[in-house]
Structure formats: structure tokens, C-alpha cells
Design an enzyme around this catalytic site. Structure first.
Site, PDB file in Angstrom:
ATOM      1  N   ASP A  11     -42.998 -78.974 -26.530  1.00  0.00           N
ATOM      2  CA  ASP A  11     -42.359 -80.263 -26.258  1.00  0.00           C
ATOM      3  C   ASP A  11     -42.579 -81.158 -27.478  1.00  0.00           C
ATOM      4  OD1 ASP A  11     -42.841 -82.738 -23.585  1.00  0.00           O
ATOM      5  OD2 ASP A  11     -41.823 -82.859 -25.516  1.00  0.00           O
ATOM      6  N   ILE A  12     -41.504 -81.513 -28.143  1.00  0.00           N
ATOM      7  CA  ILE A  12     -41.605 -82.259 -29.415  1.00  0.00           C
ATOM      8  C   ILE A  12     -42.297 -83.603 -29.221  1.00  0.00           C
ATOM      9  CG2 ILE A  12     -39.381 -83.514 -29.325  1.00  0.00           C
ATOM     10  CD1 ILE A  12     -38.950 -82.513 -32.261  1.00  0.00           C
ATOM     11  N   ASN A  25     -27.237 -89.441 -29.239  1.00  0.00           N
ATOM     12  CA  ASN A  25     -25.770 -89.586 -29.249  1.00  0.00           C
ATOM     13  C   ASN A  25     -25.452 -90.827 -30.070  1.00  0.00           C
ATOM     14  OD1 ASN A  25     -25.622 -92.009 -27.497  1.00  0.00           O
ATOM     15  ND2 ASN A  25     -26.448 -90.595 -25.991  1.00  0.00           N
ATOM     16  N   ASP A  35     -33.517 -86.324 -26.132  1.00  0.00           N
ATOM     17  CA  ASP A  35     -33.336 -87.787 -26.256  1.00  0.00           C
ATOM     18  C   ASP A  35     -34.036 -88.494 -25.086  1.00  0.00           C
ATOM     19  OD1 ASP A  35     -30.267 -89.811 -26.616  1.00  0.00           O
ATOM     20  OD2 ASP A  35     -32.359 -90.227 -27.109  1.00  0.00           O
ATOM     21  N   SER A 118     -28.097 -80.176 -31.316  1.00  0.00           N
ATOM     22  CA  SER A 118     -26.758 -79.837 -30.821  1.00  0.00           C
ATOM     23  C   SER A 118     -26.669 -78.568 -29.973  1.00  0.00           C
ATOM     24  CB  SER A 118     -25.739 -79.698 -31.984  1.00  0.00           C
ATOM     25  OG  SER A 118     -25.253 -80.975 -32.356  1.00  0.00           O
ATOM     26  N   THR A 119     -27.779 -77.857 -29.796  1.00  0.00           N
ATOM     27  CA  THR A 119     -27.693 -76.562 -29.088  1.00  0.00           C
ATOM     28  C   THR A 119     -27.847 -76.698 -27.579  1.00  0.00           C
ATOM     29  OG1 THR A 119     -30.063 -76.090 -29.252  1.00  0.00           O
ATOM     30  CG2 THR A 119     -28.666 -75.371 -31.100  1.00  0.00           C
ATOM     31  N   GLY A 120     -28.013 -77.908 -27.091  1.00  0.00           N
ATOM     32  CA  GLY A 120     -28.099 -78.112 -25.632  1.00  0.00           C
ATOM     33  C   GLY A 120     -26.787 -78.649 -25.106  1.00  0.00           C
TER      34      GLY A 120
HETATM   35  N1  APR Z   1     -38.854 -80.959 -26.985  1.00  0.00           N
HETATM   36  C1  APR Z   1     -38.179 -80.143 -27.846  1.00  0.00           C
HETATM   37  N2  APR Z   1     -36.922 -79.724 -27.637  1.00  0.00           N
HETATM   38  C2  APR Z   1     -36.326 -80.134 -26.488  1.00  0.00           C
HETATM   39  C3  APR Z   1     -36.956 -80.985 -25.546  1.00  0.00           C
HETATM   40  C4  APR Z   1     -38.273 -81.389 -25.838  1.00  0.00           C
HETATM   41  N3  APR Z   1     -38.961 -82.197 -25.000  1.00  0.00           N
HETATM   42  N4  APR Z   1     -36.082 -81.205 -24.516  1.00  0.00           N
HETATM   43  C5  APR Z   1     -34.970 -80.505 -24.801  1.00  0.00           C
HETATM   44  N5  APR Z   1     -35.111 -79.856 -25.977  1.00  0.00           N
HETATM   45  C6  APR Z   1     -34.171 -78.979 -26.678  1.00  0.00           C
HETATM   46  C7  APR Z   1     -33.106 -78.307 -25.840  1.00  0.00           C
HETATM   47  O1  APR Z   1     -33.642 -77.201 -25.152  1.00  0.00           O
HETATM   48  C8  APR Z   1     -32.139 -77.895 -26.939  1.00  0.00           C
HETATM   49  O2  APR Z   1     -32.584 -76.696 -27.530  1.00  0.00           O
HETATM   50  O3  APR Z   1     -33.439 -79.758 -27.604  1.00  0.00           O
HETATM   51  C9  APR Z   1     -32.275 -79.019 -27.975  1.00  0.00           C
HETATM   52  C10 APR Z   1     -31.106 -79.987 -28.015  1.00  0.00           C
HETATM   53  O4  APR Z   1     -30.586 -80.149 -26.698  1.00  0.00           O
HETATM   54  P1  APR Z   1     -30.154 -81.607 -26.161  1.00  0.00           P
HETATM   55  O5  APR Z   1     -31.359 -82.423 -25.944  1.00  0.00           O
HETATM   56  O6  APR Z   1     -29.222 -81.360 -25.020  1.00  0.00           O
HETATM   57  O7  APR Z   1     -29.367 -82.255 -27.377  1.00  0.00           O
HETATM   58  P2  APR Z   1     -27.910 -81.943 -27.947  1.00  0.00           P
HETATM   59  O8  APR Z   1     -27.419 -80.580 -27.609  1.00  0.00           O
HETATM   60  O9  APR Z   1     -27.980 -82.331 -29.397  1.00  0.00           O
HETATM   61  O10 APR Z   1     -27.001 -82.980 -27.151  1.00  0.00           O
HETATM   62  C11 APR Z   1     -27.194 -84.345 -27.410  1.00  0.00           C
HETATM   63  O11 APR Z   1     -27.476 -84.885 -25.098  1.00  0.00           O
HETATM   64  O12 APR Z   1     -29.380 -85.859 -24.307  1.00  0.00           O
HETATM   65  C12 APR Z   1     -28.094 -86.117 -24.718  1.00  0.00           C
HETATM   66  O13 APR Z   1     -28.174 -88.356 -25.563  1.00  0.00           O
HETATM   67  C13 APR Z   1     -28.048 -86.982 -25.942  1.00  0.00           C
HETATM   68  O14 APR Z   1     -25.695 -87.267 -25.752  1.00  0.00           O
HETATM   69  C14 APR Z   1     -26.717 -86.612 -26.485  1.00  0.00           C
HETATM   70  C15 APR Z   1     -26.656 -85.128 -26.237  1.00  0.00           C
END
Ligand code: APR
Length: 171
Positions: A11-12, A25, A35, A118-120
Site C-alpha cells: 500500500d503506497i 484525475n 487516489d 492508469s492500470t486500474g
Molecule cells: N497503493 C498502491 N497502489 C494502489 C493502491 C494503494 N493503496 N490502491 C490502488 N492501487 C493500484 C491499483 O491496483 C492499480 O494498479 O493503483 C493502480 C492504479 O489504479 P487506480 O487507482 O484505479 O488509478 P487509475 O487507473 O490511474 O485511474 C484513475 O481512478 O481513483 C480514480 O480519481 C482517480 O479518476 C481517477 C482514476
């Protein structure tokens, strides 16, 4: 390559490096995923500082304090929403890493942790995104400026294994 790339699964928001990168975003007003986690731990002062930043364009990066996070700084970057890969998504993702590193350098940051931007929610294929992330980190570490310690913090073991394989390939 002068510096080091580290790979961890976790967890970052728990990392005590100088800066952690937020996959935000364009409003910079919080969201889900990493985020949401960063804002939850940092507390309301983070949102207050973000409000004053006036948003961020995809590929850009903006700096705030870390507040209640163990990291001193948060670098907010906005990744591309992946469509079919023909709308410069790769270039925008590359800009996220390059601009976050350049901003870190200007703040004298020595260590920085990235999530898999961006991978989520934004749907960028993990392997394609990881190749871009690793190439950007190696390109930076071929230069002379800090940060010299780049940490890839994967939330899932699956993602960590992709990074490990591709880091091993490109060792
Ligand atoms: N620590 C590290 N990595 C994390 C954590 C955490 N606590 N929580 C989630 N992740 C990982 C996810 O598993 C994924 O691999 O972060 C990566 C990015 O996923 P998202 O958080 O969904 O971000 P992204 O794909 O860039 O989408 C951004 O989602 O949360 C909203 O406000 C954000 O609209 C924006 C969009």
C-alpha cells in the site's frame, strides 16, 4: 544507470520515501483507488491544497505536501484513460512518469514511489503500462539528477509479478 529501481507489493500510503505519486484525475479533487487511499490517509488538508491547484491535465504533474502520510510530498499525476491505444495513450503515460520525476528533481526529492498509473479504473493494460514505466525510470536514472531511488509499488501480487518479469527481462 546511476541509482536504483525497487519493486514492492504493498500500500503506497504506508511508504516513508520522500514522495509518493498519486494516480489522480484531472480535477485533483480525489476519487477511488489509490487516489482515494492517499486522500483518506493524508487527511483533509491535502484536498484543501489540491483545490488551490486548479486541476491538472493528463500527463501533467503537480506537487503537494503529504500531511498525515509518512511521505513528505505527494506528486499528483493524471494518467490517460485507455481507449484502443491509438490516441497517444502511451505518450501520455510516458509523460506522467517523466513529468513526475522532473517535478521531484525540482523539489530536491531523492526517493519516489509510483503506483501502476492508469492500470486500474483507467483500463491501461498492465504489461503495456509496465513497459512504459520501466523505460521511463531507466531513462531517468541514466541522467544525473535526483531522485536516484525509484520504487514501483504494486498493490496486487499479479501486478508485482508483471513488473518483476519485465524488470528481469530489461536488467
Ligand atoms: N497503493 C498502491 N497502489 C494502489 C493502491 C494503494 N493503496 N490502491 C490502488 N492501487 C493500484 C491499483 O491496483 C492499480 O494498479 O493503483 C493502480 C492504479 O489504479 P487506480 O487507482 O484505479 O488509478 P487509475 O487507473 O490511474 O485511474 C484513475 O481512478 O481513483 C480514480 O480519481 C482517480 O479518476 C481517477 C482514476
Amino acid at each position: 544507470m546511476n541509482g536504483e529501481i525497487e519493486l514492492i507489493r504493498g500500500d503506497i500510503t504506508t511508504l516513508g520515501c520522500d514522495a509518493i505519486v498519486n494516480a489522480a484525475n484531472s480535477s485533483l479533487l480525489g476519487g477511488g483507488g489509490v487516489d482515494g487511499a492517499i486522500h483518506r490517509v493524508a487527511g483533509p488538508e491535502l484536498l484543501a491544497e489540491c483545490r488551490a491547484l486548479g486541476g491538472c491535465e493528463p500527463g501533467g504533474a503537480k506537487l503537494t505536501a503529504g500531511y498525515r502520510l509518512p511521505a513528505r510530498f505527494v506528486i499528483h499525476t493524471v494518467g490517460p484513460i485507455f481507449g484502443d491505444g491509438t490516441a497517444d495513450e502511451d505518450e501520455t503515460l510516458r509523460d506522467c512518469y517523466a513529468n513526475s520525476l522532473a517535478l521531484a528533481a525540482s523539489a530536491g526529492i531523492e526517493s519516489i514511489a509510483f503506483p501502476a498509473i492508469s492500470t486500474g479504473a483507467y483500463g491501461f493494460p498492465i504489461e503495456r503500462a509496465t513497459r512504459i514505466a520501466i523505460a521511463a525510470a531507466k531513462r531517468w536514472l541514466d541522467g544525473e539528477r535526483p531522485p536516484r531511488r525509484i520504487i514501483f509499488c504494486c498493490f496486487s501480487e499479479t501486478d508485482r509479478q508483471v513488473y518483476a518479469r519485465l524488470l528481469g527481462d530489461s536488467a
